[in-house]
Design a protein around this motif. Sequence first.
Motif, PDB file in Angstrom:
ATOM      1  N   UNK A  76    -104.185 -26.547  69.677  1.00  0.00           N
ATOM      2  CA  UNK A  76    -103.529 -27.609  68.927  1.00  0.00           C
ATOM      3  C   UNK A  76    -102.445 -26.975  68.072  1.00  0.00           C
ATOM      4  N   UNK A  77    -101.244 -27.534  68.148  1.00  0.00           N
ATOM      5  CA  UNK A  77    -100.112 -27.050  67.375  1.00  0.00           C
ATOM      6  C   UNK A  77     -99.514 -28.241  66.643  1.00  0.00           C
ATOM      7  N   UNK A  78     -99.262 -28.070  65.349  1.00  0.00           N
ATOM      8  CA  UNK A  78     -98.637 -29.121  64.551  1.00  0.00           C
ATOM      9  C   UNK A  78     -97.387 -28.545  63.912  1.00  0.00           C
ATOM     10  N   UNK A  79     -96.291 -29.280  64.046  1.00  0.00           N
ATOM     11  CA  UNK A  79     -95.047 -28.866  63.407  1.00  0.00           C
ATOM     12  C   UNK A  79     -94.322 -30.116  62.927  1.00  0.00           C
ATOM     13  N   UNK A  84     -99.166 -31.213  69.371  1.00  0.00           N
ATOM     14  CA  UNK A  84     -99.532 -31.138  70.783  1.00  0.00           C
ATOM     15  C   UNK A  84    -100.914 -30.499  70.861  1.00  0.00           C
ATOM     16  N   UNK A  85    -101.696 -30.955  71.854  1.00  0.00           N
ATOM     17  CA  UNK A  85    -102.998 -30.325  72.042  1.00  0.00           C
ATOM     18  C   UNK A  85    -103.415 -30.368  73.501  1.00  0.00           C
ATOM     19  N   UNK A  86    -104.301 -29.415  73.852  1.00  0.00           N
ATOM     20  CA  UNK A  86    -104.897 -29.320  75.178  1.00  0.00           C
ATOM     21  C   UNK A  86    -106.385 -29.590  75.041  1.00  0.00           C
ATOM     22  N   UNK A  87    -106.911 -30.376  75.973  1.00  0.00           N
ATOM     23  CA  UNK A  87    -108.335 -30.691  75.981  1.00  0.00           C
ATOM     24  C   UNK A  87    -108.885 -30.426  77.373  1.00  0.00           C
ATOM     25  N   UNK A  88    -110.034 -29.749  77.436  1.00  0.00           N
ATOM     26  CA  UNK A  88    -110.700 -29.548  78.724  1.00  0.00           C
ATOM     27  C   UNK A  88    -112.047 -30.255  78.670  1.00  0.00           C
ATOM     28  N   UNK A  89    -112.434 -30.804  79.812  1.00  0.00           N
ATOM     29  CA  UNK A  89    -113.679 -31.560  79.915  1.00  0.00           C
ATOM     30  C   UNK A  89    -114.402 -31.139  81.186  1.00  0.00           C
ATOM     31  N   UNK A  99    -106.381 -32.213  80.065  1.00  0.00           N
ATOM     32  CA  UNK A  99    -105.329 -33.106  79.581  1.00  0.00           C
ATOM     33  C   UNK A  99    -104.484 -32.380  78.539  1.00  0.00           C
ATOM     34  N   UNK A 100    -103.222 -32.723  78.551  1.00  0.00           N
ATOM     35  CA  UNK A 100    -102.243 -32.206  77.594  1.00  0.00           C
ATOM     36  C   UNK A 100    -101.632 -33.407  76.901  1.00  0.00           C
ATOM     37  N   UNK A 101    -101.574 -33.375  75.577  1.00  0.00           N
ATOM     38  CA  UNK A 101    -101.017 -34.499  74.824  1.00  0.00           C
ATOM     39  C   UNK A 101     -99.919 -34.028  73.895  1.00  0.00           C
ATOM     40  N   UNK A 102     -98.848 -34.824  73.834  1.00  0.00           N
ATOM     41  CA  UNK A 102     -97.766 -34.646  72.878  1.00  0.00           C
ATOM     42  C   UNK A 102     -97.811 -35.850  71.943  1.00  0.00           C
TER      43      UNK A 102
END
Length: 121
Positions: A76-79, A84-89, A99-102
Amino acid sequence: MGTETGSRFDTDTLRRGIEGSVAETLLSLYADDAEMRIVDHNTQPSHPKVLHGRDEIARMLEEVCGRDMTHKLENCVVQGDRAAFSESCEYPDGVRVLSESMLSLRDGKIVEQTMVQAWDE
């Protein structure tokens, strides 16, 4: 004089919500007027699934969090007003999802999210 603490995106809450599969915790991160776009094999870029507002987002989060699977926040990166973050399931049968989220943020809450996800087939 106020501080920025109340307006920062809460990555700890994001981790607790994702890894604990708690829809209510995740929903607390969204603004009332939030919009989520989902792109995957079924809802491709030219026709993404679009959820409008916390009610529609809540239904999706409740459905996903109710599944028998593990979730992990990978990065997770916040600026500023972006994150943005990456999630694995993983499902019990070994099927994996990534999944990748912006995110676009306002006052520390998610107002726009674009999620791209893929899974084993």
